[in-house]
Structure formats: structure tokens, C-alpha cells
Design a protein around this motif. Sequence first.
Motif, PDB file in Angstrom:
ATOM      1  N   GLN A   1       0.828  -1.209   0.000  1.00 17.94           N
ATOM      2  CA  GLN A   1       0.000   0.000   0.000  1.00 17.94           C
ATOM      3  C   GLN A   1       0.864   1.261   0.000  1.00 17.94           C
ATOM      4  N   LEU A   2       1.891   1.280   0.854  1.00 15.63           N
ATOM      5  CA  LEU A   2       2.712   2.478   1.031  1.00 15.63           C
ATOM      6  C   LEU A   2       3.897   2.528   0.078  1.00 15.63           C
ATOM      7  N   LYS A   3       4.183   1.392  -0.599  1.00 13.76           N
ATOM      8  CA  LYS A   3       5.352   1.280  -1.474  1.00 13.76           C
ATOM      9  C   LYS A   3       6.626   1.587  -0.696  1.00 13.76           C
ATOM     10  N   SER A   4       6.652   1.202   0.574  1.00  9.51           N
ATOM     11  CA  SER A   4       7.792   1.541   1.417  1.00  9.51           C
ATOM     12  C   SER A   4       7.925   0.563   2.574  1.00  9.51           C
ATOM     13  N   VAL A   5       9.113  -0.036   2.696  1.00  9.70           N
ATOM     14  CA  VAL A   5       9.399  -0.887   3.842  1.00  9.70           C
ATOM     15  C   VAL A   5       9.637  -0.034   5.080  1.00  9.70           C
ATOM     16  N   MET A   6      10.341   1.080   4.898  1.00  9.60           N
ATOM     17  CA  MET A   6      10.691   1.930   6.036  1.00  9.60           C
ATOM     18  C   MET A   6       9.458   2.515   6.717  1.00  9.60           C
ATOM     19  N   LEU A   7       8.500   2.979   5.940  1.00  7.92           N
ATOM     20  CA  LEU A   7       7.280   3.531   6.518  1.00  7.92           C
ATOM     21  C   LEU A   7       6.486   2.450   7.246  1.00  7.92           C
ATOM     22  N   THR A   8       6.489   1.255   6.695  1.00  7.17           N
ATOM     23  CA  THR A   8       5.780   0.142   7.341  1.00  7.17           C
ATOM     24  C   THR A   8       6.405  -0.181   8.686  1.00  7.17           C
ATOM     25  N   LEU A   9       7.727  -0.240   8.738  1.00 10.15           N
ATOM     26  CA  LEU A   9       8.417  -0.507  10.002  1.00 10.15           C
ATOM     27  C   LEU A   9       8.171   0.620  11.001  1.00 10.15           C
TER      28      LEU A   9
END
Length: 267
Positions: free
Chosen positions: A191-199
Motif C-alpha cells: 500500500q505504502l510502497k515503502s518498507v521503512m514507513l511500514t516498520l
Amino acid sequence: MPSGAMWRSCLCLRHGWRRLLNRPPGGPTASVGKRASIPIPFRAYAPPAERKRFYQNVTITQGEGGFEINLDHRKLKTPQAKLFTVPSEALAIAVATEWDSQQDTIKFYTMHLTTLCNTSLDNPTQRNKDQLIRAAVKFLDTDTIWYGVEIGSSTSIMGPSIPTRTREVLVSHLASYNMWALQGIEFVVTQLKSVMLTLGLMDLHLTVEQAVLLSRLEEEYQIQKWGHVEWAHDYELRELRARTAAGVLFIHLCSESTTVKHKLLQE
């Protein structure tokens, strides 16, 4: 681990959860509400976007494999006709609340927790743990948000290379989660296209609103430059927030052990 506030927000998804102790005879069942219609079992893997509500009561029953959801005492099934069973009571409460929150019309596209549970139970793409981790980690190469990681600069459209050690640490960290939580992690990353934001969301360093805003920086720039389409951009933003919030809640409810203490609430 989720904070007390997140746990309380799960239990307060809707005031109807307070009737959880209205247990009918025949087993530990939790009542979550009632409305009138005709009972029809849920079957289709790709249900219509909307459907007339066909049940009165939503209940939770503890079985051998976990916690089950019942619609008018009929056991809920997955799209592949498997028994809908979730590993924690807290997750069962959240899913039951989704079903009970539907009014005269069931809007399946709003039931993100139910969808994630169906995916975890049916695993329609037959992916294993390593494949789920790889699916999430692949977004490292295009992630636009970084924190606490040394990466080099780049003049290429492909961006800088990711240090091998960084990738290894992330893979090891994700491997500590169970399959259900990994389904949620891969969903939020997508959804966010981001691992960092998810973490950042998982560790409670960011709110859903902050993470979604950061994931949409390029889009927000384009909106400021070319204009805002109210019905399209607003709907897209709210949908992304809803999917992200549901995904993060799903991750937390699948990655910790919780006990729901029941007590009789006087009307």
C-alpha cells in the motif's frame, strides 16, 4: 508490540463489542449485535462489491483451531470454503465488528481485516514465508524514505544501491514474524510502497496519517502543481488510510498473545 492505546482502539471499534458476554448455551460464544434479514452462507472468493445484509447476529466461538465467526449461528467460511478461524480473540473481535458494522448493505470492499484473514487462511497464491519476505524486501530498491541507514548517492533513475548488510538485517527481522503477520506486513508495504514507513508504523514511530502523507509526497507535489480533483484524490487518500490502518492493526493482533477479560456490563 502494540501500545495500550492501540489495544483499546481495537476493543472500541464499535460500541457493540460490549455485549460480548451474551453467550448462548452450547459453548463460549460472544454476541456482537443483531439486525434482521435472511441467513445465506458466505462463499464466493471474489464477492460482489456490495450485497444485502443476510444475517441478524454476529458471534464469536472458540474452537479447537482458534476463534470462529458465526453469522446467525452459521460458521463463516473463506472463499475457498475453509472454516474461518483466526488465532487470537482480539482479531476475532475486530473481524466480528467489521461484519456487525455493515448496515442494510454489506460493503465487502470496506472489510479489510476480513480480506486479510481470508488471504492468510486460503493463501491463494501459495506463497511461503520466504516468498512473502522477498515480496516485501523488493521495495527497498525503490524506497524513498530512509532512516539510520548509510547509503550512497546516485545519479541513476534506479536510485542508490542498498548495502548487503542492511538487506540481511531486514530479512532476519521479518523472519521473526509468523505467516499471518507477514501477510499483513506485505499488504502494508504494498500500500505504502515503502518498507521503512511500514516498520515505522509497526514500531509506533509514525501515525497512519503521517505514513500515508510521506508515501504520497510525489503525488502531493503533482496535486499542488496541477490541481486537486476533489472526488478522486480525496477518496484515494481515505481509502489508503483505511487499508493501511487495517493492515497495521492486523499485524499487531497476529504477532502478540493477548487475553480478553470479559465482565458483565450492566445496561
